[in-house]
Design an enzyme around this catalytic site. Structure first.
Site, mmCIF file in Angstrom:
data_model
loop_
_atom_site.group_PDB
_atom_site.id
_atom_site.type_symbol
_atom_site.label_atom_id
_atom_site.label_comp_id
_atom_site.label_asym_id
_atom_site.label_seq_id
_atom_site.Cartn_x
_atom_site.Cartn_y
_atom_site.Cartn_z
ATOM 1 N N HIS A 198 -7.690 7.364 0.979
ATOM 2 C CA HIS A 198 -7.928 5.813 0.666
ATOM 3 C C HIS A 198 -6.972 5.041 1.451
ATOM 4 O O HIS A 198 -7.430 4.031 2.059
ATOM 5 C CB HIS A 198 -7.705 5.687 -0.769
ATOM 6 C CG HIS A 198 -8.637 4.823 -1.560
ATOM 7 N ND1 HIS A 198 -9.980 5.364 -2.173
ATOM 8 C CD2 HIS A 198 -8.850 3.612 -1.622
ATOM 9 C CE1 HIS A 198 -10.636 4.272 -2.629
ATOM 10 N NE2 HIS A 198 -10.017 3.240 -2.352
ATOM 11 N N LEU A 202 0.748 -1.135 0.018
ATOM 12 C CA LEU A 202 -0.135 0.029 0.066
ATOM 13 C C LEU A 202 0.956 1.139 0.181
ATOM 14 O O LEU A 202 1.742 1.355 0.993
ATOM 15 C CB LEU A 202 -0.936 -0.127 1.223
ATOM 16 C CG LEU A 202 -1.873 -1.026 1.129
ATOM 17 C CD1 LEU A 202 -2.504 -1.464 2.587
ATOM 18 C CD2 LEU A 202 -3.255 -0.355 0.416
HETATM 19 C C1 DLZ Z 1 -7.841 1.467 -4.650
HETATM 20 C C2 DLZ Z 1 -6.407 1.291 -4.146
HETATM 21 C C3 DLZ Z 1 -5.364 2.238 -4.054
HETATM 22 C C4 DLZ Z 1 -5.755 3.582 -4.067
HETATM 23 N N1 DLZ Z 1 -4.306 1.764 -3.780
HETATM 24 C C5 DLZ Z 1 -3.733 0.748 -3.312
HETATM 25 C C6 DLZ Z 1 -2.577 0.214 -3.011
HETATM 26 O O1 DLZ Z 1 -1.636 1.264 -2.790
HETATM 27 N N2 DLZ Z 1 -2.459 -0.994 -2.771
HETATM 28 C C7 DLZ Z 1 -3.171 -2.189 -3.035
HETATM 29 O O2 DLZ Z 1 -2.733 -3.374 -2.647
HETATM 30 N N3 DLZ Z 1 -4.558 -1.750 -3.256
HETATM 31 C C8 DLZ Z 1 -4.767 -0.364 -3.565
HETATM 32 N N4 DLZ Z 1 -6.088 -0.135 -3.776
HETATM 33 C C9 DLZ Z 1 -6.927 -1.086 -4.046
HETATM 34 C C10 DLZ Z 1 -7.789 -1.960 -2.989
HETATM 35 O O3 DLZ Z 1 -7.025 -2.665 -2.435
HETATM 36 C C11 DLZ Z 1 -9.027 -2.617 -3.380
HETATM 37 O O4 DLZ Z 1 -8.412 -3.623 -4.423
HETATM 38 C C12 DLZ Z 1 -10.247 -1.694 -4.163
HETATM 39 O O5 DLZ Z 1 -10.650 -0.854 -3.299
HETATM 40 C C13 DLZ Z 1 -11.398 -2.726 -4.482
HETATM 41 O O6 DLZ Z 1 -11.872 -3.205 -3.182
#
Ligand code: DLZ
Length: 183
Positions: free
Chosen positions: A116, A109
């Site tokens: 978010h 992440l």
């Molecule tokens: C939406 C989102 C964002 C903004 N950033 C990441 C990230 O940095 N790393 C990650 O693994 N997933 C991200 N996601 C997607 C969310 O984890 C998820 O897949 C969506 O919100 C759908 O439920």
């Protein structure tokens, strides 16, 4: 000065009879792939886990990790009971019949410009802890929560400068084996 990070265990951990699930996200895939490889290699080379006993599944993003872990743990437990009932076995014959002994959930992440990141970090960390406590199967928190790209690369041993950093996947592989053997 002190040794930063996790110290080596004084005990050896033989994972030759363990079955481990790795669930990983596809967001920030290049970094995630490096972490998955670090966990796999460490379990195989350092703890004798058999490559065929490491099952890898993928999901879209880190937010999906707790649900996927819960469902795959439950399926492996049901499948094991069903197969052995059908065969009249008291104990599983094949490794693929056995439930998972540990699960490593891996995602990366990276903070963006909105809230978010905070919501997903909170949900995923709470969710993964709950899956472990509810199922009784150790769940390793293999999710990097980074403020920028360079922090994430450094923690996967892929840093851009002279110092490549350290691959945290290796620590997660060891933690999974150690927790699976905790009796
Ligand atoms: C939406 C989102 C964002 C903004 N950033 C990441 C990230 O940095 N790393 C990650 O693994 N997933 C991200 N996601 C997607 C969310 O984890 C998820 O897949 C969506 O919100 C759908 O439920």
């Amino acid at each position: 000065m002190f040794e930063k990070g996790v110290a080596s265990s004084t005990q050896s951990h033989d994972g030759s009879h363990l079955r481990v699930l790795i669930v990983h996200a596809r967001w920030n895939k290049e970094i995630v792939d490096g972490l998955v490889e670090g966990a796999r290699t460490t379990m195989i080379s350092k703890h004798n886990v058999k490559p065929e006993n490491i099952v890898t599944k993928e999901v879209s993003g880190s937010y999906e990790l707790p649900f996927a872990a819960k469902r795959l743990i439950s399926n492996s437990q049901v499948q094991s009971v069903t197969n052995n009932d059908l065969l009249g076995n008291d104990s599983p014959s094949e490794d693929t019949d056995r439930p998972f002994d540990a699960v490593i959930c891996i995602g990366v992440l990276i903070k963006g410009s909105t809230m978010h990141f905070e919501y997903i970090c909170e949900a995923v960390s709470q969710g993964l802890m709950r899956v472990g406590l509810d199922t009784g199967v150790p769940v390793i928190f293999g999710v990097l929560t980074c403020l920028n790209d360079e922090q994430a690369l450094q923690r996967a041993g892929m840093g851009k400068g002279g110092d490549k950093g350290h691959n945290h996947g290796e620590d997660w592989g060891t933690a999974a084996v150690e927790m699976a053997l905790l009796k």
